[in-house]
Design a protein around this motif. Structure first.
Motif, PDB file in Angstrom:
ATOM      1  N   ASP A  79       4.366  -1.967   2.617  1.00 52.10           N
ATOM      2  CA  ASP A  79       3.131  -1.330   2.169  1.00 52.10           C
ATOM      3  C   ASP A  79       1.979  -2.274   2.459  1.00 52.10           C
ATOM      4  N   ALA A  81      -1.078  -1.893   2.102  1.00 55.96           N
ATOM      5  CA  ALA A  81      -2.148  -1.853   1.105  1.00 55.96           C
ATOM      6  C   ALA A  81      -1.833  -2.724  -0.094  1.00 55.96           C
ATOM      7  N   THR A 117      -7.530  -0.197  -2.411  1.00 47.93           N
ATOM      8  CA  THR A 117      -6.167  -0.679  -2.582  1.00 47.93           C
ATOM      9  C   THR A 117      -6.062  -1.353  -3.947  1.00 47.93           C
ATOM     10  N   THR A 127      -5.993  -1.500   4.559  1.00 43.33           N
ATOM     11  CA  THR A 127      -4.675  -1.225   5.132  1.00 43.33           C
ATOM     12  C   THR A 127      -4.649  -1.504   6.631  1.00 43.33           C
ATOM     13  N   GLY A 131      -4.353  -5.612   5.952  1.00 49.49           N
ATOM     14  CA  GLY A 131      -2.906  -5.622   5.770  1.00 49.49           C
ATOM     15  C   GLY A 131      -2.193  -6.193   6.987  1.00 49.49           C
TER      16      GLY A 131
END
Length: 287
Positions: A79, A81, A117, A127, A131
């Motif tokens: 993930d 985020a 996020t 993201t 990320g």
């Protein structure tokens, strides 16, 4: 871009065998990322799908295995985020080296409101860019352990008309979904180019390459149930668009080439050429 005389001409439908290589594809459970994973698997690559949705990742791995005999593909929960979770995700790869990572995953919102996020970053910027930025840092020991690893960053035409606002990177003052998405992709592409410059300066064996898929539509994408199902109506309705655009299976090819083609060099931008030639080759453009 023609390859050197010592390297066979590139065939987008028959990439060279790559047994023994290990590649992480973020967002490999759907869209272009799925086809990157499928095509790399067909070349013999051990593919790890990075996905935040275990059910979708399971469906994608099953689809790839149904089409690629003896495919070496698995999934890890990833993930982008959730920055604190990335260390655990990298540990779960359970590999000694990584030959490439394809930064494909992304969030694209069409409508307000602005969301963040868990770390307080605007979700598309957080993201799509931050990320992947943080993931690259955590992957670098594994990438450096490979003889000539590549970081492949998926760009977008959405970035072409945008400029970064360094005073408002989080879009707190001026949030418009399409603009914010385009800026997040522009930040990714800048990162890919700058990363290669810094890797070269440090004498690293890792190279960073930026790619873009061109215009890739669901309606021109072959079915891969249950990952993607294209109706007959959608196929017929998209026929005129096929003169200039393509499906996501074709949009995946520049990334596959950036991973496997020995003629590709760090700091380059690779994407489809226009017209029918887009199905045969990719071209190098100034970064």
């Amino acid at each position: 871009m023609s390859s050197t005389s010592s390297v066979p001409p590139w065939n987008v439908r028959r990439p060279p065998g790559a047994d023994g290589r290990v590649v992480l594809v973020t967002g490999g459970n759907a869209g272009i990322g799925y086809f990157v994973a499928e095509q790399l698997s067909a070349a013999g690559v051990t593919v790890v799908l990075g996905s935040r949705n275990p059910a979708k990742a399971e469906a994608a791995t099953a689809s790839i295995r149904s089409r690629v005999p003896d495919a070496r593909v698995r999934a890890v929960r990833l993930d982008l985020a959730d920055l604190p979770s990335l260390e655990t995700a990298v540990e779960s790869l359970d590999v000694e080296r990584l030959d490439a990572v394809v930064h494909n995953a992304g969030v694209a919102l069409d409508d307000p409101p602005r969301t963040e996020t868990g770390d307080g970053h605007e979700i598309m910027f957080g993201t799509n860019h931050l990320g992947h930025f943080a993931l690259t840092d955590r992957l670098m020991p594994l990438l450096s352990a490979a003889p000539a690893a590549r970081v492949v960053t998926m760009g977008s035409f959405a970035a072409k008309s945008e400029r970064l606002d360094l005073d408002d990177l989080q879009s707190r003052k001026d949030y418009r979904p399409k603009r914010t998405y385009g800026r997040s992709k522009l930040a990714q592409m800048y990162f890919g180019v700058e990363l290669d410059r810094r890797l070269r300066a440090a004498g690293s064996t890792v190279a960073s390459v930026v790619v873009h898929p061109g215009g890739a539509l669901d309606s021109l994408t072959p079915s891969r149930p249950p990952v993607h199902v294209r109706s007959a109506g959608a196929r017929l309705g998209a026929a005129p668009a096929a003169l200039l655009l393509q499906g996501k299976h074709a949009g995946a090819r520049p990334a596959v080439r950036a991973v496997l083609d020995p003629a590709v060099r760090g700091g380059q931008l690779w994407g489809p050429v226009v017209g029918a030639a887009r199905l045969r080759t990719a071209r190098r453009a100034p970064a």
